[in-house]
Scaffold this motif. Structure first.
Motif, PDB file in Angstrom:
ATOM      1  N   LYS A  66       0.832  -1.207   0.000  1.00  0.00           N
ATOM      2  CA  LYS A  66       0.000   0.000   0.000  1.00  0.00           C
ATOM      3  C   LYS A  66       0.868   1.260   0.000  1.00  0.00           C
ATOM      4  O   LYS A  66       0.537   2.260  -0.655  1.00  0.00           O
ATOM      5  CB  LYS A  66      -0.923  -0.014   1.215  1.00  0.00           C
ATOM      6  N   LYS A 109       3.322   4.704  -8.810  1.00  0.00           N
ATOM      7  CA  LYS A 109       2.489   5.375  -9.809  1.00  0.00           C
ATOM      8  C   LYS A 109       3.157   6.663 -10.279  1.00  0.00           C
ATOM      9  O   LYS A 109       3.142   6.989 -11.478  1.00  0.00           O
ATOM     10  CB  LYS A 109       1.109   5.664  -9.220  1.00  0.00           C
ATOM     11  N   CYS A 134      -4.255 -10.155  -6.586  1.00  0.00           N
ATOM     12  CA  CYS A 134      -5.182  -9.013  -6.611  1.00  0.00           C
ATOM     13  C   CYS A 134      -4.442  -7.722  -6.962  1.00  0.00           C
ATOM     14  O   CYS A 134      -4.931  -6.905  -7.764  1.00  0.00           O
ATOM     15  CB  CYS A 134      -5.876  -8.871  -5.256  1.00  0.00           C
ATOM     16  N   LEU A 135      -3.266  -7.540  -6.380  1.00  0.00           N
ATOM     17  CA  LEU A 135      -2.500  -6.326  -6.643  1.00  0.00           C
ATOM     18  C   LEU A 135      -1.966  -6.296  -8.070  1.00  0.00           C
ATOM     19  O   LEU A 135      -1.788  -5.215  -8.648  1.00  0.00           O
ATOM     20  CB  LEU A 135      -1.345  -6.208  -5.651  1.00  0.00           C
ATOM     21  N   GLU A 150      -4.634  -4.657 -10.009  1.00  0.00           N
ATOM     22  CA  GLU A 150      -4.713  -3.214  -9.775  1.00  0.00           C
ATOM     23  C   GLU A 150      -3.511  -2.476 -10.344  1.00  0.00           C
ATOM     24  O   GLU A 150      -3.626  -1.341 -10.812  1.00  0.00           O
ATOM     25  CB  GLU A 150      -4.792  -2.932  -8.270  1.00  0.00           C
ATOM     26  N   HIS A 202      -0.966   0.765 -14.315  1.00  0.00           N
ATOM     27  CA  HIS A 202       0.034   1.773 -13.951  1.00  0.00           C
ATOM     28  C   HIS A 202       1.459   1.274 -14.169  1.00  0.00           C
ATOM     29  O   HIS A 202       2.417   1.930 -13.743  1.00  0.00           O
ATOM     30  CB  HIS A 202      -0.157   2.165 -12.484  1.00  0.00           C
TER      31      HIS A 202
END
Length: 723
Positions: free
Chosen positions: A580, A587, A625-626, A629, A633
């Motif tokens: 996190k 990014k 999962c990451l 996401e 990016h």
């Protein structure tokens, strides 16, 4: 405190400075100008008297180069004309020993000197066709080499070889360059030294400058040295100690003179923007550097933050807007810093559009500079990104291809600040004319030097954060990253062991490229501070290796809620919290690579390890999962699943070893290692370095098209085959 300078991947030597004026973190009393440090002699006759002539030259060189009041890293050169036995004739000949190309007199060894037959070198003047052809003279230097010495001669060789004196020092002290870069520098030189020190008009280094100095000495036999306009100091003597003391004395004279002019007055027109408190400066730098880094084009850059007293004095001054665009004066300075910095408005640091515009405008301005000055035969335009970025009230940020170069750029601009302060104290600061600056920056000889440099390592310009960095897998991973050019931040909660591992890595790879921070991966505030450290020290984060772990073994009836939660806190939530923290920085950097250290037990069920194995399984699914996401990016997320990494592992040094041995009904000693080796399909041990290789692959461009994947490093276990 000592200032450090680094040569390549070596541990840097300490740099001596006689006044602790460069390490203040706040404005001086009443905003009075920071004075110039005054060098003092450190010659030890007891040590010097036992040295051979060539080692005496080295001793003198190291003394001069290790004192930041005398010369910057890599700057200046020293020489001696010594009697040697010619290996071809057996006769005694004069040999010029002079610092070779690319060396640093503060840390060099004997092999850093070029050696040339003095008579052959001086005979080359018969072939000199004038200043338009002086670069051709460089090609003649290898023909003058004595004793097959492979060290390339410096462009400054004529400054030494054409002079009649046995010993010559050429250095770049801030106090002297301040005179050399001031409108009143020539007058100040006469005021300080009369006719004992001359003034040589600006001429870039090379054969012509050597001729100019030689001719000056012939006309002024009483002289002790000369100020080279825009460049530095050259001085001489016929004995080594006398030459050293002459150099020290002349610099001290210049420093005292300038300090007299600076006394009781603020520098640079006084303060316009107050320096923020140190903790605020650090926080702003940590937030700003990744955003700036993401705006820089081309290969990845590494950053350096500097908020020393002289930096804050300059960037917060009334005159910074006038002086900064003039650029640096000494060629040694702007070759490291570009001719001028980028200055930011401290009130608009959170405006992304403003930052992007300023960086874009700088690149356009640099392209215009190239277009105005380039000739058809000049090299192609180089990187147009800013190297030095000034932020009033905060400090200076520098970016370069590696940490050492970024830090040196900061130090060199610090030299330029000192020069501007002194030059303005006696007159008006003068930079080099634009065309002269360009001709040095794009000098064919500089281009040839750049072309000779080795290709960058695969991870050069990358910044990696490794949790559990003091453990076996974490430490091996850090070593692997560093070996291929990355900068690494080690995180671990074992403070003493972390310090030990930090020192070990710094010893092997250099202090510049390693940082560490005590961090509990279950503490979100500590994680935030650790990632801020990475941003402030290096500029951002490109690679996260989530490795911090624990292990426990117990039947379900004996698995307490506390034990269950502890496994999930470290192995699931800890991975979640570090990822996190990494995501927003990555990014900004337009991508990155996250590698989770999983486990065979995250795929294959294990007896009496429900808390550990299920927490590892949770981290494996979190990675998938990451990966979903992160993909838009450019953030890749992959997993390495080791098994039975016993040697070098802190986990296996604790209760886990006894517990797993008990679960299998075997001895916890060598029998356990043999059990796991025989259990594997390949019948081989798995070592931390094996896991590190898999991590490196997933973090590097070799796997640029891989995300959401797992690599098993377990010597073969059919239960753990992914399906």
């Amino acid at each position: 405190m000592p200032v450090l300078a680094v040569a390549g991947d070596q541990i840097p030597p300490e740099r001596f400075i006689v006044q602790d004026v460069l390490d203040q973190s706040s404005s001086t009393a009443a905003d009075a100008a920071i004075p110039f440090a005054i060098p003092e002699s450190r010659w030890d006759e007891a040590e010097a008297s036992s040295l051979t002539p060539e080692r005496l030259l080295l001793y003198r060189s190291n003394l001069l180069g290790s004192d930041l009041t005398i010369t910057n890293f890599g700057g200046g050169n020293t020489s001696a004309k010594l009697d040697e036995i010619d290996p071809l004739t057996g006769e005694t000949v004069k040999v010029l020993w002079v610092k070779g190309s690319g060396g640093d007199i503060g840390s060099m060894k004997l092999d850093g000197f070029a050696t040339l037959y003095l008579d052959k070198f001086r005979a080359t003047e018969r072939l000199y066709r004038g200043v338009e052809h002086e670069d051709d003279m460089v090609d003649l230097l290898p023909h003058c080499t004595f004793n097959l010495n492979s060290r390339a001669s410096s462009i400054d060789t004529p400054l030494h070889g054409l002079l009649p004196f046995k010993h010559v020092d050429h250095v770049h002290p801030d106090a002297v360059i301040a005179l050399a870069a001031s409108s009143e520098g020539e007058a100040a030189t006469r005021e300080i030294w009369g006719d004992a020190v001359g003034w040589i008009p600006w001429k870039r280094p090379g054969f012509e400058l050597g001729v100019m100095i030689r001719d000056y000495v012939a006309a002024n036999p009483q002289s002790r040295g000369a100020i080279l306009a825009g460049h530095g100091l050259i001085c001489w003597a016929d004995e080594g100690r006398a030459c050293y003391e002459n150099t020290i004395g002349l610099i001290a004279d210049a420093a005292r003179y300038l300090n007299g002019k600076l006394a009781g007055r603020p520098a640079f027109g006084g303060r316009a923007v107050a320096a923020r408190p140190a903790d605020e400066r650090a926080a702003v730098a940590a937030a700003l550097m990744p955003r700036l880094r993401g705006l820089l084009t081309g290969r990845g850059k590494v950053g350096h933050f500097d908020d020393r007293a002289e930096t804050l004095e300059f960037v917060g001054s009334a005159d910074v807007a006038r002086l900064a665009p003039i650029g640096t004066s000494c060629p040694d300075h702007f070759l490291r810093t570009k001719i001028a910095p980028l200055t930011l408005d401290p009130a608009r640091l959170e405006d992304d559009a403003y930052l992007a515009g300023r960086v874009s405008d700088y690149r356009a301005g640099y392209a215009g500079y190239y277009t105005r000055c380039a000739r058809p035969t000049d090299p192609a335009q180089r990187d147009a990104n800013p190297v030095v970025i000034l932020v009033p009230g905060i400090g200076m940020i520098t970016f370069a291809a590696d940490k050492t170069t970024a830090r040196l750029a900061s130090e060199f601009y610090g030299n330029a600040i000192n020069v501007m302060r002194g030059a303005e104290a006696i007159g008006t600061y003068q930079g080099l004319p634009e065309q002269e600056a360009f001709d040095i920056e794009y000098w064919a000889l500089e281009e040839a030097k750049l072309q000779r440099m080795p290709k960058p390592k695969p991870l050069a310009g990358r910044i990696a954060v490794v949790t559990g960095g003091a453990g076996g897998i974490g430490f091996a991973t850090a070593e692997r990253m560093l070996r291929d050019g990355a900068c690494v931040v080690l995180l671990d909660q074992a403070g003493d062991l972390l310090d030990q591992k930090h020192v070990e890595l710094a010893g092997g790879f250099g202090r510049d490229v390693v940082r560490s921070a005590v961090c509990d991966v279950t503490d979100e505030a500590e994680i935030a501070e650790a990632f801020a450290t990475a941003a402030r020290e290096f500029g951002g984060v490109d690679i996260l290796v989530a490795n911090a772990g624990i292990a426990s073994s117990a039947p379900i009836e004996e698995t307490t809620v506390e034990l269950w939660r502890r496994n999930y806190d470290v192995l699931a939530e800890g991975y979640f919290l570090t990822a996190k923290a990494a995501f927003p920085i990555m990014k900004l950097q337009n991508g990155g690579a996250i590698v989770f250290i999983g486990s065979k037990n995250g795929i294959a069920a294990a007896t009496n390890a429900s808390a550990y194995a299920s927490a590892k399984a949770a981290s494996l699914h979190l990675a998938r999962c990451l990966a979903l996401e992160g993909a838009p990016h450019g953030i890749r997320v992959n997993t390495v699943n080791p098994d039975a990494v016993i040697r070098g592992s802190r986990i296996w040094d604790g209760d886990w070893r006894q517990e797993r041995a008990g679960a299998h009904g075997i001895d916890a000693g060598a029998e356990l290692e043999e059990h796991y080796r025989k259990r594997s399909m390949l019948k081989r041990d798995v070592l931390p370095q094996d896991v590190a290789e898999a991590v490196y692959f997933l973090a590097s461009d070799a796997s640029a098209k891989s995300t959401g994947n797992m690599i098993n490093v377990d010597a073969g276990n059919a239960q753990a085959f992914t399906r």
